[in-house]
Design a protein around this motif. Structure first.
Motif, PDB file in Angstrom:
ATOM      1  N   LEU A   1       0.825  -1.211   0.000  1.00  0.00           N
ATOM      2  CA  LEU A   1       0.000   0.000   0.000  1.00  0.00           C
ATOM      3  C   LEU A   1       0.861   1.264   0.000  1.00  0.00           C
ATOM      4  N   LEU A   2       1.953   1.226   0.729  1.00  0.00           N
ATOM      5  CA  LEU A   2       2.850   2.373   0.767  1.00  0.00           C
ATOM      6  C   LEU A   2       3.467   2.626  -0.605  1.00  0.00           C
ATOM      7  N   LYS A   3       3.846   1.562  -1.274  1.00  0.00           N
ATOM      8  CA  LYS A   3       4.406   1.702  -2.620  1.00  0.00           C
ATOM      9  C   LYS A   3       3.372   2.306  -3.577  1.00  0.00           C
ATOM     10  N   GLN A   4       2.124   1.811  -3.462  1.00  0.00           N
ATOM     11  CA  GLN A   4       1.056   2.364  -4.309  1.00  0.00           C
ATOM     12  C   GLN A   4       0.825   3.835  -3.989  1.00  0.00           C
ATOM     13  N   ALA A   5       0.843   4.172  -2.692  1.00  0.00           N
ATOM     14  CA  ALA A   5       0.626   5.571  -2.301  1.00  0.00           C
ATOM     15  C   ALA A   5       1.749   6.458  -2.812  1.00  0.00           C
ATOM     16  N   GLU A   6       2.971   5.973  -2.760  1.00  0.00           N
ATOM     17  CA  GLU A   6       4.095   6.749  -3.279  1.00  0.00           C
ATOM     18  C   GLU A   6       3.972   6.952  -4.787  1.00  0.00           C
ATOM     19  N   GLU A   7       3.533   5.894  -5.492  1.00  0.00           N
ATOM     20  CA  GLU A   7       3.351   6.022  -6.941  1.00  0.00           C
ATOM     21  C   GLU A   7       2.264   7.035  -7.257  1.00  0.00           C
ATOM     22  N   ILE A   8       1.195   6.992  -6.467  1.00  0.00           N
ATOM     23  CA  ILE A   8       0.090   7.940  -6.699  1.00  0.00           C
ATOM     24  C   ILE A   8       0.523   9.358  -6.360  1.00  0.00           C
ATOM     25  N   SER A   9       1.269   9.510  -5.241  1.00  0.00           N
ATOM     26  CA  SER A   9       1.675  10.865  -4.831  1.00  0.00           C
ATOM     27  C   SER A   9       2.660  11.485  -5.812  1.00  0.00           C
ATOM     28  N   HIS A  10       3.374  10.669  -6.561  1.00  0.00           N
ATOM     29  CA  HIS A  10       4.300  11.201  -7.566  1.00  0.00           C
ATOM     30  C   HIS A  10       3.645  11.290  -8.946  1.00  0.00           C
ATOM     31  N   SER A  11       2.360  11.060  -8.985  1.00  0.00           N
ATOM     32  CA  SER A  11       1.641  11.162 -10.245  1.00  0.00           C
ATOM     33  C   SER A  11       1.591  12.630 -10.681  1.00  0.00           C
ATOM     34  N   PRO A  12       1.920  12.894 -11.947  1.00  0.00           N
ATOM     35  CA  PRO A  12       1.914  14.282 -12.433  1.00  0.00           C
ATOM     36  C   PRO A  12       0.536  14.934 -12.318  1.00  0.00           C
ATOM     37  N   TYR A  13      -0.501  14.175 -12.564  1.00  0.00           N
ATOM     38  CA  TYR A  13      -1.853  14.722 -12.474  1.00  0.00           C
ATOM     39  C   TYR A  13      -2.159  15.157 -11.043  1.00  0.00           C
ATOM     40  N   LEU A  14      -1.816  14.309 -10.076  1.00  0.00           N
ATOM     41  CA  LEU A  14      -2.090  14.631  -8.677  1.00  0.00           C
ATOM     42  C   LEU A  14      -1.274  15.851  -8.246  1.00  0.00           C
TER      43      LEU A  14
ATOM     44  N   THR B   1       4.972  20.230  -1.762  1.00  0.00           N
ATOM     45  CA  THR B   1       5.013  19.149  -2.757  1.00  0.00           C
ATOM     46  C   THR B   1       6.382  18.506  -2.908  1.00  0.00           C
ATOM     47  N   GLY B   2       7.421  19.219  -2.491  1.00  0.00           N
ATOM     48  CA  GLY B   2       8.762  18.680  -2.646  1.00  0.00           C
ATOM     49  C   GLY B   2       9.324  18.920  -4.039  1.00  0.00           C
ATOM     50  N   LEU B   3       8.659  19.708  -4.816  1.00  0.00           N
ATOM     51  CA  LEU B   3       9.144  20.038  -6.159  1.00  0.00           C
ATOM     52  C   LEU B   3       9.965  21.312  -6.111  1.00  0.00           C
ATOM     53  N   ALA B   4      10.724  21.541  -7.167  1.00  0.00           N
ATOM     54  CA  ALA B   4      11.518  22.772  -7.258  1.00  0.00           C
ATOM     55  C   ALA B   4      10.593  23.945  -7.574  1.00  0.00           C
ATOM     56  N   LYS B   5      11.007  25.123  -7.170  1.00  0.00           N
ATOM     57  CA  LYS B   5      10.220  26.345  -7.386  1.00  0.00           C
ATOM     58  C   LYS B   5       9.999  26.607  -8.874  1.00  0.00           C
ATOM     59  N   ASP B   6      11.013  26.316  -9.680  1.00  0.00           N
ATOM     60  CA  ASP B   6      10.899  26.517 -11.125  1.00  0.00           C
ATOM     61  C   ASP B   6       9.831  25.610 -11.730  1.00  0.00           C
ATOM     62  N   GLU B   7       9.771  24.356 -11.246  1.00  0.00           N
ATOM     63  CA  GLU B   7       8.766  23.427 -11.769  1.00  0.00           C
ATOM     64  C   GLU B   7       7.347  23.916 -11.440  1.00  0.00           C
ATOM     65  N   ILE B   8       7.178  24.431 -10.246  1.00  0.00           N
ATOM     66  CA  ILE B   8       5.857  24.922  -9.845  1.00  0.00           C
ATOM     67  C   ILE B   8       5.479  26.142 -10.682  1.00  0.00           C
ATOM     68  N   GLU B   9       6.415  27.038 -10.884  1.00  0.00           N
ATOM     69  CA  GLU B   9       6.130  28.226 -11.697  1.00  0.00           C
ATOM     70  C   GLU B   9       5.771  27.836 -13.125  1.00  0.00           C
ATOM     71  N   LEU B  10       6.447  26.813 -13.670  1.00  0.00           N
ATOM     72  CA  LEU B  10       6.151  26.351 -15.018  1.00  0.00           C
ATOM     73  C   LEU B  10       4.724  25.788 -15.111  1.00  0.00           C
ATOM     74  N   ILE B  11       4.321  25.006 -14.112  1.00  0.00           N
ATOM     75  CA  ILE B  11       2.967  24.437 -14.108  1.00  0.00           C
ATOM     76  C   ILE B  11       1.946  25.542 -13.948  1.00  0.00           C
ATOM     77  N   LEU B  12       2.185  26.475 -13.058  1.00  0.00           N
ATOM     78  CA  LEU B  12       1.239  27.594 -12.843  1.00  0.00           C
ATOM     79  C   LEU B  12       1.120  28.460 -14.101  1.00  0.00           C
ATOM     80  N   LYS B  13       2.234  28.697 -14.820  1.00  0.00           N
ATOM     81  CA  LYS B  13       2.174  29.463 -16.050  1.00  0.00           C
ATOM     82  C   LYS B  13       1.351  28.726 -17.099  1.00  0.00           C
ATOM     83  N   LYS B  14       1.546  27.411 -17.157  1.00  0.00           N
ATOM     84  CA  LYS B  14       0.806  26.604 -18.122  1.00  0.00           C
ATOM     85  C   LYS B  14      -0.699  26.655 -17.847  1.00  0.00           C
TER      86      LYS B  14
END
Length: 138
Positions: A86-99, A121-134
């Motif tokens: 279950l933990l492995k599944q949760a990790e896979e889901i939490s790293h899902s791009p859609y989520l 989220t544990g993502l880089a600031k640049d990645e978040i800015e790119l998603i928000l711009k999109k």
């Protein structure tokens, strides 16, 4: 002289009677000691039987506990396997791009800034800015 011999024999007979009485008295005491020892031996045997029975009960309950612990160990191992799965599944889901995209958009709508979302989220600031711009939220 006959009287003297008769007196000596009588005294010897009295001495022998006293010795016989003394012997029987000691024999009676010995019998009492023997009976007491026999009673003590019987009590000791009863205690030994009780102790043996208690030991057998302890061994039986120990074996039952051992079996129960083995059963619980197997159940715990199965639960550990399931939880890891279950933990492995949760990790896979939490790293899902859609989520991650949904989390970023919802966080931005709640008024969180880019640094707070990056920390969450544990993502880089640049990645978040790119998603928000999109998504036109920046």
């Amino acid at each position: 002289m006959n009287l003297l011999i008769l007196a000596a024999i009588t005294i010897a007979e009295l001495f022998l009677i006293v010795l016989v009485l003394f012997f029987f008295r000691r024999l009676r005491k010995s019998e009492q000691v023997m009976l007491a020892m026999q009673n003590n031996q019987d009590e000791l045997m009863e205690r030994m039987v009780r102790n043996a029975n208690l030991e057998q009960e302890l061994v039986a309950t120990f074996m039952q506990r051992q079996a129960e612990l083995e059963r619980l160990n197997v159940a715990m191992e199965e639960r550990i396997f399931m939880l890891k799965k279950l933990l492995k599944q949760a990790e896979e889901i939490s790293h899902s791009p859609y989520l991650l995209r949904e989390v970023i958009m919802n966080s931005r709508k709640k008024g969180m800034n880019t640094d707070m979302i990056a920390h969450k989220t544990g993502l880089a600031k640049d990645e978040i800015e790119l998603i928000l711009k999109k998504e036109n939220l920046l």
